[in-house]
Design a protein around this motif. Sequence first.
Motif, PDB file in Angstrom:
ATOM      1  N   ARG A  36       0.817  -1.146  -0.134  1.00 45.77           N
ATOM      2  CA  ARG A  36      -0.097  -0.119   0.059  1.00 45.77           C
ATOM      3  C   ARG A  36       1.049   1.267  -0.064  1.00 45.77           C
ATOM      4  O   ARG A  36       0.564   2.310  -0.922  1.00 45.77           O
ATOM      5  CB  ARG A  36      -1.065  -0.111   1.223  1.00 45.77           C
ATOM      6  N   VAL A  37       1.891   1.210   0.844  1.00 42.84           N
ATOM      7  CA  VAL A  37       2.743   2.471   0.674  1.00 42.84           C
ATOM      8  C   VAL A  37       3.607   2.510  -0.435  1.00 42.84           C
ATOM      9  O   VAL A  37       3.521   3.666  -0.857  1.00 42.84           O
ATOM     10  CB  VAL A  37       3.874   2.274   2.027  1.00 42.84           C
ATOM     11  N   GLU A  38       4.045   1.316  -1.121  1.00 46.57           N
ATOM     12  CA  GLU A  38       4.724   1.740  -2.510  1.00 46.57           C
ATOM     13  C   GLU A  38       3.589   2.389  -3.486  1.00 46.57           C
ATOM     14  O   GLU A  38       3.929   2.849  -4.439  1.00 46.57           O
ATOM     15  CB  GLU A  38       5.010   0.118  -2.920  1.00 46.57           C
ATOM     16  N   GLU A  39       2.536   1.652  -3.188  1.00 47.22           N
ATOM     17  CA  GLU A  39       1.213   2.135  -4.316  1.00 47.22           C
ATOM     18  C   GLU A  39       1.058   3.729  -4.090  1.00 47.22           C
ATOM     19  O   GLU A  39       0.992   4.432  -4.953  1.00 47.22           O
ATOM     20  CB  GLU A  39       0.117   1.437  -3.924  1.00 47.22           C
ATOM     21  N   PHE A  40       0.795   3.986  -2.909  1.00 49.35           N
ATOM     22  CA  PHE A  40       0.641   5.583  -2.603  1.00 49.35           C
ATOM     23  C   PHE A  40       1.822   6.451  -3.130  1.00 49.35           C
ATOM     24  O   PHE A  40       1.704   7.310  -3.824  1.00 49.35           O
ATOM     25  CB  PHE A  40       0.578   5.674  -1.148  1.00 49.35           C
ATOM     26  N   ILE A  41       3.047   5.872  -2.735  1.00 50.78           N
ATOM     27  CA  ILE A  41       4.282   6.551  -3.520  1.00 50.78           C
ATOM     28  C   ILE A  41       4.253   6.899  -4.704  1.00 50.78           C
ATOM     29  O   ILE A  41       4.530   7.743  -5.435  1.00 50.78           O
ATOM     30  CB  ILE A  41       5.666   5.841  -2.738  1.00 50.78           C
ATOM     31  N   ALA A  42       3.921   5.593  -5.537  1.00 48.45           N
ATOM     32  CA  ALA A  42       3.705   5.730  -6.999  1.00 48.45           C
ATOM     33  C   ALA A  42       2.671   6.686  -7.561  1.00 48.45           C
ATOM     34  O   ALA A  42       2.988   7.547  -8.411  1.00 48.45           O
ATOM     35  CB  ALA A  42       3.499   4.324  -7.565  1.00 48.45           C
ATOM     36  N   ASN A  43       1.613   6.560  -6.954  1.00 46.78           N
ATOM     37  CA  ASN A  43       0.538   7.784  -7.233  1.00 46.78           C
ATOM     38  C   ASN A  43       1.114   9.062  -6.959  1.00 46.78           C
ATOM     39  O   ASN A  43       0.618   9.631  -7.711  1.00 46.78           O
ATOM     40  CB  ASN A  43      -0.632   7.251  -6.446  1.00 46.78           C
ATOM     41  N   GLN A  44       1.634   9.328  -5.832  1.00 45.54           N
ATOM     42  CA  GLN A  44       2.242  10.703  -5.478  1.00 45.54           C
ATOM     43  C   GLN A  44       3.114  11.118  -6.780  1.00 45.54           C
ATOM     44  O   GLN A  44       3.205  12.388  -6.986  1.00 45.54           O
ATOM     45  CB  GLN A  44       2.723  10.736  -4.057  1.00 45.54           C
ATOM     46  N   LYS A  45       4.055  10.401  -7.213  1.00 50.86           N
ATOM     47  CA  LYS A  45       4.900  10.536  -8.112  1.00 50.86           C
ATOM     48  C   LYS A  45       4.369  10.903  -9.385  1.00 50.86           C
ATOM     49  O   LYS A  45       4.731  11.721 -10.186  1.00 50.86           O
ATOM     50  CB  LYS A  45       6.069   9.354  -8.235  1.00 50.86           C
ATOM     51  N   THR A  46       2.973  10.259  -9.811  1.00 52.26           N
ATOM     52  CA  THR A  46       2.558  10.453 -11.009  1.00 52.26           C
ATOM     53  C   THR A  46       1.601  11.920 -10.909  1.00 52.26           C
ATOM     54  O   THR A  46       1.417  12.499 -12.124  1.00 52.26           O
ATOM     55  CB  THR A  46       1.583   9.430 -11.533  1.00 52.26           C
ATOM     56  N   GLU A  47       1.286  12.399  -9.892  1.00 55.22           N
ATOM     57  CA  GLU A  47       0.480  13.404  -9.618  1.00 55.22           C
ATOM     58  C   GLU A  47       1.308  14.921  -9.946  1.00 55.22           C
ATOM     59  O   GLU A  47       2.401  15.115  -9.724  1.00 55.22           O
ATOM     60  CB  GLU A  47      -0.432  13.531  -8.337  1.00 55.22           C
TER      61      GLU A  47
END
Length: 59
Positions: free
Chosen positions: A48-59
């Motif tokens: 979940r943390v990795e997913e969140f970090i990846a999503n934050q990078k794309t925004e």
Amino acid sequence: MNLQDFEAQYREAMAETLNELQTAVLLLAQVQHKIQIIGSSVQNLSERVEEFIANQKTE
């Protein structure tokens, strides 16, 4: 101490030791299960943390 007393003490000590061993084995099984649950939770949290970090990078 005669042979009968010795035998009775031996059997009692052996039964107690085997009961303690059985208890230790059951506790070990519980610990192994708990470790498995915790490991799954850590893996889930990490994903979940990795997913969140990846999503934050794309925004």
